[in-house]
Enzyme design. Structure first.
Site, PDB file in Angstrom:
ATOM      1  CG  ASN A 160      63.440 -28.002 122.474  1.00 40.49           C
ATOM      2  OD1 ASN A 160      62.867 -28.695 123.301  1.00 40.49           O
ATOM      3  ND2 ASN A 160      63.709 -26.728 122.666  1.00 40.49           N
ATOM      4  CG  ASP A 162      62.345 -28.023 126.074  1.00 36.83           C
ATOM      5  OD1 ASP A 162      63.299 -28.683 126.524  1.00 36.83           O
ATOM      6  OD2 ASP A 162      62.414 -26.800 125.828  1.00 36.83           O
ATOM      7  CG  HIS A 163      57.955 -29.792 122.381  1.00 31.84           C
ATOM      8  ND1 HIS A 163      57.238 -28.649 122.618  1.00 31.84           N
ATOM      9  CD2 HIS A 163      59.071 -29.421 121.708  1.00 31.84           C
ATOM     10  CE1 HIS A 163      57.892 -27.623 122.083  1.00 31.84           C
ATOM     11  NE2 HIS A 163      59.002 -28.065 121.538  1.00 31.84           N
ATOM     12  NE  ARG A 171      47.247 -39.033 132.788  1.00 25.77           N
ATOM     13  CZ  ARG A 171      46.724 -40.200 132.407  1.00 25.77           C
ATOM     14  NH1 ARG A 171      47.359 -41.320 132.633  1.00 25.77           N
ATOM     15  NH2 ARG A 171      45.574 -40.210 131.805  1.00 25.77           N
ATOM     16  CG  HIS A 196      63.977 -23.415 127.906  1.00 28.51           C
ATOM     17  ND1 HIS A 196      63.158 -22.518 127.267  1.00 28.51           N
ATOM     18  CD2 HIS A 196      64.503 -22.739 128.951  1.00 28.51           C
ATOM     19  CE1 HIS A 196      63.180 -21.362 127.902  1.00 28.51           C
ATOM     20  NE2 HIS A 196      63.988 -21.476 128.951  1.00 28.51           N
ATOM     21  NE  ARG A 198      59.756 -22.186 129.134  1.00 29.57           N
ATOM     22  CZ  ARG A 198      59.484 -20.894 128.952  1.00 29.57           C
ATOM     23  NH1 ARG A 198      59.266 -20.100 129.978  1.00 29.57           N
ATOM     24  NH2 ARG A 198      59.410 -20.398 127.737  1.00 29.57           N
ATOM     25  NE  ARG A 202      56.301 -22.988 131.313  1.00 36.55           N
ATOM     26  CZ  ARG A 202      56.020 -21.882 130.621  1.00 36.55           C
ATOM     27  NH1 ARG A 202      55.678 -21.968 129.365  1.00 36.55           N
ATOM     28  NH2 ARG A 202      56.064 -20.708 131.191  1.00 36.55           N
ATOM     29  CG  HIS A 203      59.246 -27.932 129.336  1.00 34.17           C
ATOM     30  ND1 HIS A 203      60.544 -27.560 129.520  1.00 34.17           N
ATOM     31  CD2 HIS A 203      58.668 -26.951 128.581  1.00 34.17           C
ATOM     32  CE1 HIS A 203      60.756 -26.414 128.892  1.00 34.17           C
ATOM     33  NE2 HIS A 203      59.632 -25.996 128.325  1.00 34.17           N
ATOM     34  CD  GLU A 223      66.235 -23.452 123.897  1.00 35.04           C
ATOM     35  OE1 GLU A 223      65.176 -23.211 124.504  1.00 35.04           O
ATOM     36  OE2 GLU A 223      66.262 -23.788 122.713  1.00 35.04           O
ATOM     37  CB  THR A 253      56.918 -21.456 123.327  1.00 36.33           C
ATOM     38  OG1 THR A 253      58.240 -21.793 122.911  1.00 36.33           O
ATOM     39  CG2 THR A 253      56.264 -20.612 122.249  1.00 36.33           C
ATOM     40  CB  THR A 254      61.378 -18.719 123.787  1.00 39.45           C
ATOM     41  OG1 THR A 254      61.762 -19.835 124.587  1.00 39.45           O
ATOM     42  CG2 THR A 254      62.324 -17.578 124.019  1.00 39.45           C
ATOM     43  CD  GLU A 304      68.351 -21.121 118.747  1.00 37.62           C
ATOM     44  OE1 GLU A 304      68.985 -21.621 119.698  1.00 37.62           O
ATOM     45  OE2 GLU A 304      67.159 -21.380 118.514  1.00 37.62           O
ATOM     46  CG  HIS A 344      60.863 -20.238 118.516  1.00 36.61           C
ATOM     47  ND1 HIS A 344      59.513 -20.244 118.291  1.00 36.61           N
ATOM     48  CD2 HIS A 344      61.025 -20.305 119.852  1.00 36.61           C
ATOM     49  CE1 HIS A 344      58.881 -20.288 119.445  1.00 36.61           C
ATOM     50  NE2 HIS A 344      59.767 -20.339 120.422  1.00 36.61           N
ATOM     51  N   GLY A 345      59.869 -22.489 115.710  1.00 31.41           N
ATOM     52  CA  GLY A 345      58.728 -22.551 114.788  1.00 31.41           C
ATOM     53  C   GLY A 345      59.018 -23.230 113.469  1.00 31.41           C
ATOM     54  N   GLY A 366      61.953 -28.445 117.560  1.00 35.36           N
ATOM     55  CA  GLY A 366      61.313 -29.293 118.556  1.00 35.36           C
ATOM     56  C   GLY A 366      59.875 -29.631 118.218  1.00 35.36           C
ATOM     57  CG  HIS A 367      55.372 -27.656 118.530  1.00 41.59           C
ATOM     58  ND1 HIS A 367      54.773 -27.921 119.736  1.00 41.59           N
ATOM     59  CD2 HIS A 367      54.376 -27.623 117.621  1.00 41.59           C
ATOM     60  CE1 HIS A 367      53.484 -28.027 119.571  1.00 41.59           C
ATOM     61  NE2 HIS A 367      53.207 -27.848 118.294  1.00 41.59           N
TER      62      HIS A 367
END
Ligand code: PXP
Length: 394
Positions: A160, A162-163, A171, A196, A198, A202-203, A223, A253-254, A304, A344-345, A366-367
């Site tokens: 992912n 997104d980050h 910025r 994702h 959204r 936002r990203h 997503e 986040t989700t 998922e 997730h996570g 992702g994160h």
């Protein structure tokens, strides 16, 4: 094939489908595929009762076998009876033993099922050392052989990005670009890229979706919430997979899985629209039985499984419980014909246990990867800038 598995304990603690599959496979190894066999999963309290009643022993045990017509006065050998009998297993003892022997509950249950069936087939470790060795050897052979028949593919890793877009948006400029990040992830071996889009953008931006559609060489997993405007973009860009997630504006986040069960109509409609354009749909859900069944009912291709609660668990016991829920949910979904992803996570400490579940095809992470990349790349980034700074005045 007539193996019946019944669970008298909280259903999602154990996948009946997986037990049935293994028991049927064992019977096949002994050419007993057309025999009837009942397997009942019970708790320690009930097992203690059986143990006292039939073996005059106090406390629970792990497994007991009851051959068909055991103790009957007439000889049934002349009848063409295709009944093996019953195997009862205590899930509480199985779980305790799995911790003691450092095995998964699934592995322990398979061993108990094989042990129970071997008893019904005439093996008996209580008849002496030689018989005990013979039975143990057969159990080991069965478990080893069965393991070899399982997973045929390694678990895939989808990343992912997104980050990366989040840093860019902070910025409001053009870097770092998630499109470039996706290319690096693919070159490093990722099987897919997840983004994702959204509602609040936002990203990931619309531009990213269109560009990534052009540049991704593996698979693009989009997503999104079941929102009109976003569905339009999905239909236009045709991702390789759409994952429907719940979306709240205020969340970071989700949070939590999609409640498919109480929105069946709306989700079925969205799936219909997407699958009409040959876009398979995955539903991001918690490992809960009713959500799995609802996902199947509305026509999802994938689910998922939300691994967030497992990842957030603060004690070993809670984490083991959550892992067990994920494992059972994955097995149940796979037995319905759903394909299973998870995410997730997940991080560098908790991923291996989930990746080991053979009914899960792909992990979406992702994160933790982007976080590690910051540190693993920071040293080089500083040295590169230092070179510029130090060499400029020469
Ligand atoms: N799967 C879904 C459905 C998600 O929403 C996310 C977070 O964007 C992930 C997987 C990846 O989670 P993480 O960034 O914590 O690895």
């Amino acid at each position: 094939m007539t193996v019946q598995v019944q669970s008298k304990v909280n259903h999602l603690k154990v996948s009946q489908a997986r037990i049935k599959q293994f028991a049927e496979w064992v019977l096949l190894q002994f050419n007993k595929a057309n025999y009837n066999l009942n397997i009942v999963i019970i708790d320690d309290a009930e097992m203690s009762w059986f143990n006292e009643q039939y073996r005059q022993k106090s406390g629970p045990t792990n497994v007991l076998s009851f051959p068909f017509a055991d103790g009957a006065e007439i000889d049934l050998a002349f009848l063409d009876v295709k009944e093996l009998g019953d195997v009862i297993i205590s899930i509480d003892t199985a779980t305790r033993e799995s911790i003691e022997y450092n095995q998964t509950v699934e592995h322990r249950l398979n061993w108990l099922v094989s042990h129970g069936i071997l008893h019904l087939l005439g093996y008996d470790h209580e008849k002496g050392k030689k018989e005990a060795r013979k039975m143990a050897k057969k159990e080991q052979e069965l478990l080893k052989e069965y393991t070899l028949t399982r997973r045929t593919q390694m678990t895939h890793l989808a990343i992912n990005v997104d980050h990366v877009a989040t840093i860019r948006q902070a910025r409001g400029i053009t870097e770092p670009d998630p499109v470039a990040a996706a290319a690096i992830c693919e070159m490093a071996g990722a099987s897919g890229i997840v983004i994702h889009l959204r509602e609040d953008r936002r990203h990931i931006q619309d531009r990213d979706v269109y560009l990534l559609r052009e540049t991704i060489k593996t698979k693009m997993n989009l997503e999104m919430g079941a929102n009109k405007e976003i569905i339009k973009i999905a239909l236009a860009t045709k991702p390789d997979l759409v994952t429907l997630v719940p979306e709240k504006r205020e969340e970071l986040t989700t949070e939590g899985g999609l409640d498919v069960f109480s929105q069946k109509k709306k989700i079925a409609k969205t799936i219909e629209k997407l699958t009409a354009k040959n876009i398979p749909v995955s539903l991001f859900i918690d490992p809960i039985e009713e959500q799995i069944q609802a996902s199947y009912d509305v026509g999802a291709t994938f689910i998922e499984l939300h691994t967030g609660t497992y990842c957030d668990a603060t004690s070993e016991k809670a984490q083991a419980n959550e892992l067990q829920l994920i494992h059972t949910a994955a097995d149940e979904a796979a037995s319905l014909g759903l394909r299973v992803n998870a995410g997730h996570g997940l991080d560098y400490h908790n991923t291996a246990q989930v990746a080991a579940i053979d009914t899960i095809e792909e992990l979406s992470i992702g994160h933790s990867i982007i976080s590690r990349a910051v540190f693993s790349g920071l040293d080089l980034a500083v040295r590169d800038m230092l070179k510029i700074v130090q060499q400029a005045g020469r």
